[in-house]
Scaffold this active site. Structure first.
Site, PDB file in Angstrom:
ATOM      1  N   GLU A 153      35.114  49.026  47.133  1.00 49.17           N
ATOM      2  CA  GLU A 153      34.235  48.751  45.718  1.00 49.17           C
ATOM      3  C   GLU A 153      33.342  47.625  46.207  1.00 49.17           C
ATOM      4  OE1 GLU A 153      36.826  50.464  42.280  1.00 49.17           O
ATOM      5  OE2 GLU A 153      37.689  48.311  43.559  1.00 49.17           O
ATOM      6  N   CYS A 197      28.890  41.216  44.968  1.00 45.97           N
ATOM      7  CA  CYS A 197      30.117  41.065  45.566  1.00 45.97           C
ATOM      8  C   CYS A 197      30.633  42.206  46.706  1.00 45.97           C
ATOM      9  CB  CYS A 197      31.134  40.740  44.524  1.00 45.97           C
ATOM     10  SG  CYS A 197      32.704  40.602  45.172  1.00 45.97           S
ATOM     11  N   CYS A 248      43.612  45.425  52.608  1.00 41.98           N
ATOM     12  CA  CYS A 248      43.671  43.926  52.932  1.00 41.98           C
ATOM     13  C   CYS A 248      45.106  43.754  53.393  1.00 41.98           C
ATOM     14  CB  CYS A 248      43.349  42.890  51.764  1.00 41.98           C
ATOM     15  SG  CYS A 248      43.552  41.174  52.210  1.00 41.98           S
ATOM     16  N   CYS A 307      48.488  38.412  49.231  1.00 41.46           N
ATOM     17  CA  CYS A 307      48.569  37.614  48.054  1.00 41.46           C
ATOM     18  C   CYS A 307      49.117  38.381  46.990  1.00 41.46           C
ATOM     19  CB  CYS A 307      47.142  37.131  47.634  1.00 41.46           C
ATOM     20  SG  CYS A 307      46.528  36.347  49.063  1.00 41.46           S
ATOM     21  N   CYS A 316      46.992  39.803  43.843  1.00 34.75           N
ATOM     22  CA  CYS A 316      45.581  40.576  44.044  1.00 34.75           C
ATOM     23  C   CYS A 316      46.082  41.862  44.334  1.00 34.75           C
ATOM     24  CB  CYS A 316      45.030  39.922  45.459  1.00 34.75           C
ATOM     25  SG  CYS A 316      43.339  40.688  45.627  1.00 34.75           S
ATOM     26  N   SER A 354      40.272  30.054  49.073  1.00 37.45           N
ATOM     27  CA  SER A 354      41.235  30.404  48.319  1.00 37.45           C
ATOM     28  C   SER A 354      42.344  29.344  48.328  1.00 37.45           C
ATOM     29  CB  SER A 354      41.418  31.843  48.042  1.00 37.45           C
ATOM     30  OG  SER A 354      40.474  32.532  47.867  1.00 37.45           O
ATOM     31  N   HIS A 356      44.592  28.109  45.253  1.00 35.45           N
ATOM     32  CA  HIS A 356      45.712  28.523  44.251  1.00 35.45           C
ATOM     33  C   HIS A 356      46.907  27.738  44.182  1.00 35.45           C
ATOM     34  CE1 HIS A 356      42.541  31.793  43.959  1.00 35.45           C
ATOM     35  NE2 HIS A 356      43.109  32.324  45.075  1.00 35.45           N
ATOM     36  N   ASN A 391      42.793  37.196  36.591  1.00 40.37           N
ATOM     37  CA  ASN A 391      42.559  38.542  35.917  1.00 40.37           C
ATOM     38  C   ASN A 391      43.744  39.357  36.297  1.00 40.37           C
ATOM     39  OD1 ASN A 391      39.753  38.054  35.560  1.00 40.37           O
ATOM     40  ND2 ASN A 391      39.472  38.012  37.741  1.00 40.37           N
ATOM     41  N   CYS A 400      37.436  39.463  39.772  1.00 39.57           N
ATOM     42  CA  CYS A 400      38.309  38.995  41.194  1.00 39.57           C
ATOM     43  C   CYS A 400      39.514  39.313  41.082  1.00 39.57           C
ATOM     44  CB  CYS A 400      38.375  37.501  41.147  1.00 39.57           C
ATOM     45  SG  CYS A 400      36.819  36.686  41.042  1.00 39.57           S
TER      46      CYS A 400
HETATM   47  N1  SAH Z   1      40.079  37.385  50.939  1.00 42.72           N
HETATM   48  C1  SAH Z   1      39.234  36.596  50.397  1.00 42.72           C
HETATM   49  C2  SAH Z   1      38.083  36.994  49.652  1.00 42.72           C
HETATM   50  C3  SAH Z   1      38.743  38.171  48.464  1.00 42.72           C
HETATM   51  S1  SAH Z   1      39.383  37.622  46.887  1.00 42.72           S
HETATM   52  C4  SAH Z   1      40.140  35.253  50.010  1.00 42.72           C
HETATM   53  O1  SAH Z   1      41.210  35.220  49.706  1.00 42.72           O
HETATM   54  O2  SAH Z   1      39.337  34.398  49.447  1.00 42.72           O
HETATM   55  C5  SAH Z   1      38.102  36.682  45.905  1.00 42.72           C
HETATM   56  C6  SAH Z   1      39.069  35.577  45.354  1.00 42.72           C
HETATM   57  O3  SAH Z   1      39.520  36.248  44.170  1.00 42.72           O
HETATM   58  C7  SAH Z   1      39.839  34.684  45.808  1.00 42.72           C
HETATM   59  O4  SAH Z   1      40.021  33.207  45.680  1.00 42.72           O
HETATM   60  C8  SAH Z   1      41.264  35.342  45.513  1.00 42.72           C
HETATM   61  O5  SAH Z   1      42.289  34.651  45.649  1.00 42.72           O
HETATM   62  C9  SAH Z   1      40.806  35.763  44.152  1.00 42.72           C
HETATM   63  N2  SAH Z   1      41.705  36.604  43.399  1.00 42.72           N
HETATM   64  C10 SAH Z   1      42.482  37.504  43.891  1.00 42.72           C
HETATM   65  N3  SAH Z   1      43.136  38.074  42.985  1.00 42.72           N
HETATM   66  C11 SAH Z   1      42.750  37.512  41.796  1.00 42.72           C
HETATM   67  C12 SAH Z   1      43.236  37.601  40.454  1.00 42.72           C
HETATM   68  N4  SAH Z   1      44.364  38.486  39.983  1.00 42.72           N
HETATM   69  N5  SAH Z   1      42.569  36.916  39.549  1.00 42.72           N
HETATM   70  C13 SAH Z   1      41.682  36.113  40.009  1.00 42.72           C
HETATM   71  N6  SAH Z   1      41.381  35.795  41.106  1.00 42.72           N
HETATM   72  C14 SAH Z   1      41.845  36.428  42.008  1.00 42.72           C
END
Ligand code: SAH
Length: 344
Positions: free
Chosen positions: A92, A105, A112, A116, A119, A214, A216, A290, A333
């Site tokens: 996507e 984006c 992946c 995480c 995600c 990232s 978190h 999200n 995201c």
């Molecule tokens: N793999 C990379 C890029 C993809 S995700 C990374 O980890 O940075 C892009 C961003 O969205 C990252 O910061 C990720 O941690 C965040 N993300 C993933 N799931 C999310 C969610 N459910 N709500 C908000 N941000 C999220």
């Protein structure tokens, strides 16, 4: 052997074209067509039919993805495309309009491996890496679909870009080539979950590209609970690599921090985070989580987000709260998923 013409630099195209007994300048013409968004050989009107035929007979093709579905957000005009490549792999891409320009984006992998826990992209594992030309195809297809310029690219869709470093590098070289799309590297952002050796390499190879990490969590213990990669690369080591990055490139690092209710969003967490980041060139981007179907995490409420932000600011940390675009179409995201399941 790379048969997707979008994977090739102009130099490589010269080799291909001269290998077929044609003149060098034909490569430049073809390269120009590709950057203009040509999705088939038929469009290349000034390239001899014989050459177009020879390329096709050799198995070359233009690897722009097909659009399987397109969703347009009712609230903010964000568009999400589900794309399909020739082998059926699906990713996507999301198009967003901001006051400072249009942004896309893109995904860097099909699925992946990073795991995480908050995600969606990792729920089906990784099916394969995308090539640099396929990533370029995501951008070109979106540009022709929307009929709008693309001013910024963020590699924050599905996948971990530093788990596919070579192809992401190829993409960055291709999209920034002045003979191609010519997008400034300064208008591109790569986001990583924190693969330390690649952060170091990236500082060497692409100091102009923006880096987002990232994070978190305010410490390693908490980070390990949601991000398996934190077991491999320790928190202090990650921050040290980031600090080295800013010293070397003089570029500000963005730390992404998704606020998850009751997990990482207390005032104490904010305070600990601020102490960790104080005194260097950083910026924290807070993302109210999200929510992802099939995951139990809930987003922090508005007052927790505001309180978290206030603590960071009071300690002198630059902070923004990411505006959530496209959440009504699961384009926000962490909501992109490889398999477009009907139960999604
Ligand atoms: N793999 C990379 C890029 C993809 S995700 C990374 O980890 O940075 C892009 C961003 O969205 C990252 O910061 C990720 O941690 C965040 N993300 C993933 N799931 C999310 C969610 N459910 N709500 C908000 N941000 C999220």
């Amino acid at each position: 052997m790379r048969k997707n013409l979008l994977d090739h630099t102009e130099e490589e195209l010269i080799d291909i074209v001269t290998g077929l007994g044609e003149k060098k300048f034909r490569a430049r013409q073809i390269y120009g067509w590709l950057a203009k968004g040509a999705a088939s050989f038929d469009e290349m009107s000034n390239v001899p039919l014989s050459l177009r035929k020879a390329l096709a007979e050799d198995g070359y093709y233009i690897g722009q993805p097909e659009v399987v579905t397109e969703q347009i957000s009712k609230t903010d005009g964000t568009r999400k495309c589900l794309y399909e490549f020739r082998d059926g792999a699906r990713v996507e891409s999301v198009f967003m309009k901001y006051s400072y320009g249009n942004s896309i984006c893109i995904s860097s992998q099909v699925g992946c491996l990073m795991g995480c826990t908050f995600c969606a992209s990792t729920m089906d594992g990784k099916l394969r890496d995308l090539t640099g030309g396929e990533m370029l195809g995501e951008v070109l297809r979106m540009r022709s679909l929307t009929g709008e310029d693309i001013n910024h690219v963020v590699i924050m869709g599905m996948g971990e870009p530093f788990d596919n470093y070579e192809e992401v590098s190829r993409f960055l070289r291709l999209i920034s080539d002045p003979d191609g799309m010519g997008l400034s590297l300064r208008n591109i952002t790569v986001s990583t979950c924190g693969i330390i050796p690649m952060i170091r390499k990236f500082a060497e190879d692409f100091p102009q590209v923006n880096l987002a990490v990232s994070l978190h969590a305010p410490n390693g213990e908490m980070r390990k609970k949601t991000m398996p990669v934190a077991r491999k690369y320790g928190y202090e080591d990650l921050l040290n690599a980031c600090r080295e990055y800013t010293e070397k490139t003089h570029r500000r690092i963005t730390f992404e921090y998704a606020l998850i209710s009751g997990v990482n969003d207390s005032a104490e967490d904010a305070s600990e985070l601020a102490d960790r980041l104080k005194g260097w060139l950083t910026h924290v981007n807070l993302i109210p989580l999200n929510e992802v179907r099939g995951r139990e995490y809930r987003k922090s409420d508005g007052s927790s987000v505001a309180a978290f932000r206030k603590v960071l600011e009071s300690k002198g940390i630059a902070v923004t709260v990411r505006r959530t675009l496209g959440s009504d179409i699961d384009a926000a995201c962490g909501q992109l998923r490889a398999l477009n399941r009907s139960d999604k």
